[in-house]
Design a protein around this motif. Sequence first.
Motif, PDB file in Angstrom:
ATOM      1  N   CYS A   1       0.851  -1.192   0.000  1.00  0.00           N
ATOM      2  CA  CYS A   1       0.000   0.000   0.000  1.00  0.00           C
ATOM      3  C   CYS A   1       0.888   1.245   0.000  1.00  0.00           C
ATOM      4  N   ASP A   2       0.299   2.411   0.188  1.00  0.00           N
ATOM      5  CA  ASP A   2       1.082   3.619   0.443  1.00  0.00           C
ATOM      6  C   ASP A   2       0.269   4.589   1.278  1.00  0.00           C
ATOM      7  N   HIS A   3       0.810   5.782   1.504  1.00  0.00           N
ATOM      8  CA  HIS A   3       0.189   6.718   2.441  1.00  0.00           C
ATOM      9  C   HIS A   3      -1.208   7.148   2.053  1.00  0.00           C
ATOM     10  N   THR A   4      -1.559   7.048   0.772  1.00  0.00           N
ATOM     11  CA  THR A   4      -2.864   7.554   0.342  1.00  0.00           C
ATOM     12  C   THR A   4      -4.019   6.697   0.837  1.00  0.00           C
ATOM     13  N   SER A   5      -3.731   5.537   1.385  1.00  0.00           N
ATOM     14  CA  SER A   5      -4.814   4.743   1.963  1.00  0.00           C
ATOM     15  C   SER A   5      -5.465   5.456   3.147  1.00  0.00           C
ATOM     16  N   TRP A   6      -4.778   6.471   3.672  1.00  0.00           N
ATOM     17  CA  TRP A   6      -5.293   7.224   4.823  1.00  0.00           C
ATOM     18  C   TRP A   6      -5.906   8.560   4.413  1.00  0.00           C
ATOM     19  N   GLN A   7      -6.270   8.725   3.177  1.00  0.00           N
ATOM     20  CA  GLN A   7      -6.760  10.015   2.687  1.00  0.00           C
ATOM     21  C   GLN A   7      -7.858  10.602   3.554  1.00  0.00           C
ATOM     22  N   HIS A   8      -8.872   9.810   3.841  1.00  0.00           N
ATOM     23  CA  HIS A   8     -10.018  10.337   4.592  1.00  0.00           C
ATOM     24  C   HIS A   8      -9.635  10.698   6.025  1.00  0.00           C
ATOM     25  N   GLN A   9      -8.656  10.008   6.582  1.00  0.00           N
ATOM     26  CA  GLN A   9      -8.250  10.287   7.953  1.00  0.00           C
ATOM     27  C   GLN A   9      -7.328  11.508   8.018  1.00  0.00           C
ATOM     28  N   THR A  10      -6.381  11.609   7.099  1.00  0.00           N
ATOM     29  CA  THR A  10      -5.491  12.771   7.145  1.00  0.00           C
ATOM     30  C   THR A  10      -6.261  14.059   6.876  1.00  0.00           C
ATOM     31  N   GLU A  11      -7.211  14.015   5.958  1.00  0.00           N
ATOM     32  CA  GLU A  11      -8.038  15.192   5.693  1.00  0.00           C
ATOM     33  C   GLU A  11      -8.795  15.626   6.943  1.00  0.00           C
ATOM     34  N   PHE A  12      -9.391  14.677   7.620  1.00  0.00           N
ATOM     35  CA  PHE A  12     -10.229  14.979   8.776  1.00  0.00           C
ATOM     36  C   PHE A  12      -9.407  15.506   9.944  1.00  0.00           C
ATOM     37  N   PHE A  13      -8.330  14.815  10.299  1.00  0.00           N
ATOM     38  CA  PHE A  13      -7.613  15.162  11.515  1.00  0.00           C
ATOM     39  C   PHE A  13      -6.640  16.317  11.339  1.00  0.00           C
ATOM     40  N   ALA A  14      -6.238  16.633  10.104  1.00  0.00           N
ATOM     41  CA  ALA A  14      -5.329  17.764   9.888  1.00  0.00           C
ATOM     42  C   ALA A  14      -5.988  19.093  10.226  1.00  0.00           C
ATOM     43  N   LYS A  15      -7.297  19.110  10.337  1.00  0.00           N
ATOM     44  CA  LYS A  15      -8.008  20.352  10.680  1.00  0.00           C
ATOM     45  C   LYS A  15      -7.745  20.771  12.119  1.00  0.00           C
ATOM     46  N   GLU A  16      -7.353  19.812  12.966  1.00  0.00           N
ATOM     47  CA  GLU A  16      -7.198  20.157  14.370  1.00  0.00           C
ATOM     48  C   GLU A  16      -5.885  19.694  15.002  1.00  0.00           C
ATOM     49  N   ARG A  17      -5.062  18.941  14.247  1.00  0.00           N
ATOM     50  CA  ARG A  17      -3.787  18.500  14.806  1.00  0.00           C
ATOM     51  C   ARG A  17      -2.815  18.175  13.678  1.00  0.00           C
ATOM     52  N   ARG A  18      -1.581  17.967  14.029  1.00  0.00           N
ATOM     53  CA  ARG A  18      -0.582  17.601  13.029  1.00  0.00           C
ATOM     54  C   ARG A  18      -0.764  16.133  12.642  1.00  0.00           C
ATOM     55  N   VAL A  19      -0.710  15.860  11.338  1.00  0.00           N
ATOM     56  CA  VAL A  19      -0.790  14.487  10.848  1.00  0.00           C
ATOM     57  C   VAL A  19       0.402  14.218   9.944  1.00  0.00           C
ATOM     58  N   LEU A  20       0.867  12.990   9.997  1.00  0.00           N
ATOM     59  CA  LEU A  20       1.983  12.558   9.163  1.00  0.00           C
ATOM     60  C   LEU A  20       1.674  11.154   8.658  1.00  0.00           C
ATOM     61  N   ALA A  21       1.895  10.942   7.370  1.00  0.00           N
ATOM     62  CA  ALA A  21       1.716   9.616   6.778  1.00  0.00           C
ATOM     63  C   ALA A  21       2.927   9.332   5.909  1.00  0.00           C
ATOM     64  N   LEU A  22       3.465   8.126   5.998  1.00  0.00           N
ATOM     65  CA  LEU A  22       4.668   7.809   5.229  1.00  0.00           C
ATOM     66  C   LEU A  22       4.402   6.670   4.257  1.00  0.00           C
ATOM     67  N   ASP A  23       5.274   6.575   3.264  1.00  0.00           N
ATOM     68  CA  ASP A  23       5.347   5.397   2.413  1.00  0.00           C
ATOM     69  C   ASP A  23       6.450   4.520   2.992  1.00  0.00           C
ATOM     70  N   LEU A  24       6.100   3.358   3.474  1.00  0.00           N
ATOM     71  CA  LEU A  24       7.098   2.467   4.057  1.00  0.00           C
ATOM     72  C   LEU A  24       8.198   2.133   3.043  1.00  0.00           C
ATOM     73  N   PRO A  25       9.386   1.757   3.496  1.00  0.00           N
ATOM     74  CA  PRO A  25      10.436   1.346   2.561  1.00  0.00           C
ATOM     75  C   PRO A  25       9.913   0.320   1.555  1.00  0.00           C
ATOM     76  N   GLY A  26      10.246   0.574   0.281  1.00  0.00           N
ATOM     77  CA  GLY A  26       9.804  -0.326  -0.775  1.00  0.00           C
ATOM     78  C   GLY A  26       8.404  -0.076  -1.284  1.00  0.00           C
ATOM     79  N   HIS A  27       7.703   0.875  -0.707  1.00  0.00           N
ATOM     80  CA  HIS A  27       6.311   1.141  -1.063  1.00  0.00           C
ATOM     81  C   HIS A  27       6.145   2.577  -1.568  1.00  0.00           C
ATOM     82  N   GLY A  28       5.123   2.775  -2.379  1.00  0.00           N
ATOM     83  CA  GLY A  28       4.795   4.119  -2.833  1.00  0.00           C
ATOM     84  C   GLY A  28       5.971   4.841  -3.454  1.00  0.00           C
ATOM     85  N   ALA A  29       6.216   6.069  -2.988  1.00  0.00           N
ATOM     86  CA  ALA A  29       7.294   6.893  -3.531  1.00  0.00           C
ATOM     87  C   ALA A  29       8.634   6.636  -2.855  1.00  0.00           C
ATOM     88  N   SER A  30       8.682   5.745  -1.874  1.00  0.00           N
ATOM     89  CA  SER A  30       9.951   5.422  -1.221  1.00  0.00           C
ATOM     90  C   SER A  30      10.776   4.485  -2.104  1.00  0.00           C
TER      91      SER A  30
END
Length: 296
Positions: A60-89
């Motif tokens: 997978c990659d970080h975009t699997s959390w799209q709905h969560q990062t959108e929601f929680f970034a409104k009130e706190r810091r959010v960070l999502a990564l692409d694990l080694p070997g995945h996505g843009a890593s």
Amino acid sequence: MKRRLCFLLVLGVCVLVLAPLAAFAVALSEHRTASGPFDVAWFEAGDDGVPLVFVHGWTCDHTSWQHQTEFFAKERRVLALDLPGHGASSAPDASYSVDIFAAAVADVMTAAGIDRAVLVGHSLGGAICRRFAERFPERTAAVIIIDGAFVFPPEDEEARRAMQTDYAGIASAFGGVSHDENVRAFMSGMFLPETSEETRKAVLSVRAGTSPLVARRAMEDFTNLDNWVGLPAVTAPALAVYADASVALEPEIEGNLRTLFSDLRYEVVEKSDHFFMMEKPDEVNARIDAFLKDLR
């Protein structure tokens, strides 16, 4: 666990790489950090409160959390990564294991200036978050598991050997000439009749983004029973939210999880499949939000 692994087999076949980054209502800034031999891509938004660090699952990659990062970034810091070997890593010819993934999470947090965070993991990401909490308790404010993938080896030695043989067969299905076909076959069993066509297409469209080498080695590590024997229970507060379809296949999951988390809140989402974080984002976000408020 064998029944569930065959359903969810892709230990998180969380191959759900969903909408492209441009579709995010909340823009995520992109960064890169070295972690061992890997160049790890990570994405962040927001700036308040204890950060949430989102960890995706296998292939997978970080975009699997799209709905969560959108929601929680409104009130706190959010960070999502692409694990080694995945996505843009980067994906060099290297080992890919839960330990290596947990170390990458720690390196990304350090690069982002985050001393302590709430770790949120889906599927294999749940195992990675547990390992992180075990290795870095001082950096773990809490752990949130979304339909996490874990292995609970039997105590009987003969039963354990038989289970390891079965798991070795599962891992051997990936990384070879039939890799794509086998991944698709396993994934097809993880939908419910009511799973949206949008989700089905998103899940089935991305798995090719992760190299067979990475997929195979990560699966071999996950299915190595030696990695699951004698694990201590982490003491950080934990929330585990599971799909009722997953619980039906592994009804003992709550009791097993309590051996891995000493302070656990366990919840089940009705009429949901492995991908309920994208199928039912409002419900998932509400459950996470309620847990976070109770931490304060």
